[in-house]
Design a protein around this motif. Sequence first.
Motif, PDB file in Angstrom:
ATOM      1  N   GLY A   1       0.805  -1.223   0.000  1.00 41.99           N
ATOM      2  CA  GLY A   1       0.000   0.000   0.000  1.00 41.99           C
ATOM      3  C   GLY A   1       0.835   1.268   0.000  1.00 41.99           C
ATOM      4  O   GLY A   1       0.338   2.354   0.306  1.00 41.99           O
ATOM      5  N   ILE A   2       2.115   1.150  -0.364  1.00 42.41           N
ATOM      6  CA  ILE A   2       2.991   2.328  -0.425  1.00 42.41           C
ATOM      7  C   ILE A   2       2.848   2.970  -1.808  1.00 42.41           C
ATOM      8  O   ILE A   2       2.811   2.255  -2.821  1.00 42.41           O
ATOM      9  N   ASN A   3       2.778   4.275  -1.838  1.00 43.36           N
ATOM     10  CA  ASN A   3       2.578   4.983  -3.101  1.00 43.36           C
ATOM     11  C   ASN A   3       3.883   5.020  -3.907  1.00 43.36           C
ATOM     12  O   ASN A   3       4.752   5.869  -3.684  1.00 43.36           O
ATOM     13  N   ILE A   4       3.981   4.088  -4.833  1.00 40.22           N
ATOM     14  CA  ILE A   4       5.251   3.986  -5.563  1.00 40.22           C
ATOM     15  C   ILE A   4       5.419   5.110  -6.584  1.00 40.22           C
ATOM     16  O   ILE A   4       6.539   5.471  -6.936  1.00 40.22           O
ATOM     17  N   ARG A   5       4.324   5.676  -7.049  1.00 40.95           N
ATOM     18  CA  ARG A   5       4.447   6.814  -7.967  1.00 40.95           C
ATOM     19  C   ARG A   5       5.143   7.976  -7.259  1.00 40.95           C
ATOM     20  O   ARG A   5       5.925   8.704  -7.845  1.00 40.95           O
ATOM     21  N   GLU A   6       4.832   8.131  -5.986  1.00 40.56           N
ATOM     22  CA  GLU A   6       5.467   9.195  -5.202  1.00 40.56           C
ATOM     23  C   GLU A   6       6.948   8.898  -4.965  1.00 40.56           C
ATOM     24  O   GLU A   6       7.784   9.801  -4.967  1.00 40.56           O
ATOM     25  N   MET A   7       7.261   7.640  -4.739  1.00 38.79           N
ATOM     26  CA  MET A   7       8.688   7.278  -4.594  1.00 38.79           C
ATOM     27  C   MET A   7       9.443   7.654  -5.862  1.00 38.79           C
ATOM     28  O   MET A   7      10.532   8.244  -5.822  1.00 38.79           O
ATOM     29  N   LEU A   8       8.853   7.290  -6.997  1.00 36.17           N
ATOM     30  CA  LEU A   8       9.496   7.591  -8.284  1.00 36.17           C
ATOM     31  C   LEU A   8       9.598   9.104  -8.491  1.00 36.17           C
ATOM     32  O   LEU A   8      10.623   9.614  -8.964  1.00 36.17           O
ATOM     33  N   ALA A   9       8.541   9.817  -8.100  1.00 36.24           N
ATOM     34  CA  ALA A   9       8.547  11.277  -8.284  1.00 36.24           C
ATOM     35  C   ALA A   9       9.648  11.921  -7.427  1.00 36.24           C
ATOM     36  O   ALA A   9      10.362  12.829  -7.882  1.00 36.24           O
ATOM     37  N   GLY A  10       9.790  11.447  -6.193  1.00 37.43           N
ATOM     38  CA  GLY A  10      10.837  11.984  -5.304  1.00 37.43           C
ATOM     39  C   GLY A  10      12.220  11.732  -5.886  1.00 37.43           C
ATOM     40  O   GLY A  10      13.095  12.612  -5.886  1.00 37.43           O
ATOM     41  N   ALA A  11      12.407  10.530  -6.416  1.00 39.60           N
ATOM     42  CA  ALA A  11      13.717  10.189  -6.992  1.00 39.60           C
ATOM     43  C   ALA A  11      13.992  11.041  -8.227  1.00 39.60           C
ATOM     44  O   ALA A  11      15.110  11.531  -8.433  1.00 39.60           O
ATOM     45  N   LYS A  12      12.951  11.234  -9.026  1.00 47.18           N
ATOM     46  CA  LYS A  12      13.137  12.019 -10.257  1.00 47.18           C
ATOM     47  C   LYS A  12      13.510  13.471  -9.923  1.00 47.18           C
ATOM     48  O   LYS A  12      14.420  14.051 -10.530  1.00 47.18           O
ATOM     49  N   LEU A  13      12.809  14.038  -8.943  1.00 45.96           N
ATOM     50  CA  LEU A  13      13.129  15.421  -8.545  1.00 45.96           C
ATOM     51  C   LEU A  13      14.574  15.517  -8.051  1.00 45.96           C
ATOM     52  O   LEU A  13      15.295  16.471  -8.355  1.00 45.96           O
ATOM     53  N   MET A  14      14.968  14.519  -7.279  1.00 49.26           N
ATOM     54  CA  MET A  14      16.342  14.530  -6.771  1.00 49.26           C
ATOM     55  C   MET A  14      17.345  14.405  -7.915  1.00 49.26           C
ATOM     56  O   MET A  14      18.357  15.115  -7.952  1.00 49.26           O
ATOM     57  N   ASP A  15      17.060  13.522  -8.855  1.00 52.09           N
ATOM     58  CA  ASP A  15      17.975  13.375  -9.998  1.00 52.09           C
ATOM     59  C   ASP A  15      18.134  14.706 -10.730  1.00 52.09           C
ATOM     60  O   ASP A  15      19.238  15.069 -11.147  1.00 52.09           O
ATOM     61  N   GLU A  16      17.013  15.407 -10.878  1.00 52.05           N
ATOM     62  CA  GLU A  16      17.077  16.697 -11.588  1.00 52.05           C
ATOM     63  C   GLU A  16      18.001  17.663 -10.845  1.00 52.05           C
ATOM     64  O   GLU A  16      18.830  18.346 -11.453  1.00 52.05           O
ATOM     65  N   ALA A  17      17.853  17.700  -9.533  1.00 52.70           N
ATOM     66  CA  ALA A  17      18.709  18.596  -8.742  1.00 52.70           C
ATOM     67  C   ALA A  17      20.180  18.202  -8.862  1.00 52.70           C
ATOM     68  O   ALA A  17      21.075  19.050  -8.809  1.00 52.70           O
ATOM     69  N   ASN A  18      20.410  16.917  -9.069  1.00 54.98           N
ATOM     70  CA  ASN A  18      21.785  16.427  -9.118  1.00 54.98           C
ATOM     71  C   ASN A  18      22.450  16.611 -10.477  1.00 54.98           C
ATOM     72  O   ASN A  18      23.525  16.078 -10.719  1.00 54.98           O
ATOM     73  N   ARG A  19      21.788  17.328 -11.348  1.00 52.76           N
ATOM     74  CA  ARG A  19      22.429  17.638 -12.635  1.00 52.76           C
ATOM     75  C   ARG A  19      22.943  19.070 -12.632  1.00 52.76           C
ATOM     76  O   ARG A  19      23.077  19.697 -13.664  1.00 52.76           O
ATOM     77  N   SER A  20      23.227  19.594 -11.444  1.00 55.09           N
ATOM     78  CA  SER A  20      23.613  20.993 -11.302  1.00 55.09           C
ATOM     79  C   SER A  20      25.097  21.131 -10.939  1.00 55.09           C
ATOM     80  O   SER A  20      25.803  20.137 -10.810  1.00 55.09           O
ATOM     81  N   THR A  21      25.525  22.390 -10.762  1.00 59.33           N
ATOM     82  CA  THR A  21      26.902  22.645 -10.346  1.00 59.33           C
ATOM     83  C   THR A  21      27.099  22.215  -8.888  1.00 59.33           C
ATOM     84  O   THR A  21      26.128  22.055  -8.152  1.00 59.33           O
ATOM     85  N   VAL A  22      28.355  22.082  -8.472  1.00 54.84           N
ATOM     86  CA  VAL A  22      28.629  21.442  -7.177  1.00 54.84           C
ATOM     87  C   VAL A  22      27.815  22.038  -6.036  1.00 54.84           C
ATOM     88  O   VAL A  22      27.150  21.315  -5.297  1.00 54.84           O
ATOM     89  N   LYS A  23      27.825  23.348  -5.905  1.00 54.22           N
ATOM     90  CA  LYS A  23      27.219  23.950  -4.720  1.00 54.22           C
ATOM     91  C   LYS A  23      25.705  23.752  -4.689  1.00 54.22           C
ATOM     92  O   LYS A  23      25.092  23.733  -3.625  1.00 54.22           O
ATOM     93  N   ASN A  24      25.108  23.633  -5.868  1.00 55.79           N
ATOM     94  CA  ASN A  24      23.651  23.442  -5.932  1.00 55.79           C
ATOM     95  C   ASN A  24      23.262  22.002  -6.201  1.00 55.79           C
ATOM     96  O   ASN A  24      22.130  21.722  -6.559  1.00 55.79           O
ATOM     97  N   ASN A  25      24.217  21.126  -6.049  1.00 60.19           N
ATOM     98  CA  ASN A  25      24.015  19.727  -6.413  1.00 60.19           C
ATOM     99  C   ASN A  25      24.178  18.887  -5.149  1.00 60.19           C
ATOM    100  O   ASN A  25      25.291  18.677  -4.670  1.00 60.19           O
ATOM    101  N   PRO A  26      23.063  18.428  -4.584  1.00 56.03           N
ATOM    102  CA  PRO A  26      23.157  17.765  -3.280  1.00 56.03           C
ATOM    103  C   PRO A  26      24.053  16.533  -3.276  1.00 56.03           C
ATOM    104  O   PRO A  26      24.799  16.306  -2.317  1.00 56.03           O
TER     105      PRO A  26
END
Length: 626
Positions: A338-363
């Motif tokens: 009963g875990i919302n896997i679409r939300e898991m995927l959405a969280g991962a996707k958002l994080m991946d997007e942030a991780n395509r940035s320059t060092v200081k803005n890239n978690p």
Amino acid sequence: MAFVSNFYSSSSTTTLKSDKHLTRTTRSLSTSTISSISRFFHKDSISFFPIRLNNIKPNQSVAKEVSSELSKIGSGVHLEKKGLEKDSEVLWQRYVDWLYQHKDLGLYIDVSRVGFTEEFCEEMEPRFQKAFKAMEDLEKGAIANPDEGRMVGHYWLRDPLRAPNSSLRLKIESTNESICKFADDVISGKISSPAGRFTQILSVGIGGSALGPQFVAEALAPDNPPLKIRFIDNTDPAGIDHQIAQLGPELATTLVIVISKSGGTPETRNGLLEVQKAFREAGLNFSKQGVAITQENSLLDNTARIERWVARFPMFDWVGGRTSEMSAVGLLPAALQGINIREMLAGAKLMDEANRSTVKNNPAALLALCWYWASDGVGSKDMVVLPYKDSLLLFSRYLQQLVMESLGKEFDLDGNRVNQGLSVYGNKGSTDQHAYIQQLRDGVHNFFVTFIEVLRDRPPGHDWELEPGVTCGDYLFGMLQGTRSALYSNDRESITVTVQEVTPRSVGALIALYERAVGIYASIVNINAYHQPGVEAGKKAAGEVLALQKRVLSVLNAASCKDPVEPLTLEEVADRCHSPEQIEMIYKIIAHMAANDRAIIAEGSCGSPRSIKVFLGECIVEDMYD
Ligand SMILES: O=P(O)(O)OC[C@H]1O[C@H](O)[C@H](O)[C@@H](O)[C@@H]1O
């Protein structure tokens, strides 16, 4: 040695008052010496204030030399730490300057308690640029795992449009659709066992085929999930018996998910055989309750297809076990709980997007930067992961495989022997404060900490003050902050990752954060993060032990079929096995068999191996061990 003494005498006091002071007193020294001293003091002795010296290079060997020279000077040198007031001002500035925030995810990363300098960041920049380029190529479908000739595609799982071709994209999308549909059908009872609606999941798998699902179940499963989950993740017979016994009559309504990318991992195969035996003994038809998650055409896939199991889901060649949580491996068990896997995927996707940035803005890059700084880029310090939230207990265990199997490598990409790695351990706070934090604060300085902070204590409307103005969650918060400060005041570095709540979205983001950090770190230290050649050595040796055991059984059987029975010494067994050099292993095999009533010690005892004479309790006329 000389420059260290000079340094101290020229400063006329053994107390360093400020970074400016350090800069002044070192002005006459050579650049490399300044570099060594500044890095050493900066990191290990005084404070984590940014020191702005030109041409400072991370130089581990010199820093260590300085360290060792200073330790020889011993108690003659007393370095006074900066006054608390001053510390707090500069630290606050550093905190503000470096705080990373992801607004949509409600995620923060504080690296202010890691002492890297601006100069260090500048020095590292080319390596990061190289890593970012490698990551870009990886995401476009490059063979990022050269040893195995494979693409590395776990990032496509949450953003199928990034897959390098439409056939891969469709495979991901259709698999995710079929996972959601299957889970809905099982939960609604449309797909059921012969005895009725499925109530339990028994997940059989190991390593990357277990750790993600275990972590996510602990983190996110609701208190009353539609299906409860249990795991068999070992070839320990007692452990397997325990799981099956706990299921009891509910075995009849248990969905058994067998997970193995290769489809041939011995522990998983054994788990399956044990479960199938339990089904037979309970008069149940396993194929009506079995599901396989594996690569197409693996042994497991073929078995499931031939035996007509309930369902089969693919594992893709280009997804490694330790990065498979967002594939069917993690998504199917999660959806069934009963875990919302679409939300898991959405969280991962958002994080991946942030991780395509320059060092200081890239978690992820920030984490990799801190790991490099804290462990000198060679794993000289361990990473202690401390989530202050019970539901995240298994995060460190999950990260242990992700980080250590990815980074623990003998050779770099150019074939140089480097013996890289980064050790990970930890359970949870504040529990661990009552276990080993004593050593972290006062003992051997061989680690850095990552705190995982969760801002929301419990669902709204349930909080209460157990003393005026203070809730139970305030204590947990206080314990985290107190430990962070106490460690810092003794020069122990820490990172703090903060999330608002433990939700499918934030858990997806955390997984993606560390997957990317590992990938970037591997690039900056020039290793292949995506293979695991070392694991094979143990598996091969285990196979050899079992082959030797069969020869031992054959020899013992022949002697036990004689009339009268001929008990053998260890030397005799080893000779007849034509393996005198294996006598110690033969002893261990026999001791193990004796402890399980499969061999009988006729004379002597296992405590004095040379005294043993052994035979088998029964003679098998047709020797099947050969
Ligand atoms: O999924 P499987 O093929 O059964 O593999 C399970 C595990 O096996 C090995 O130990 C590998 O080193 C792990 O990376 C993998 O996750």
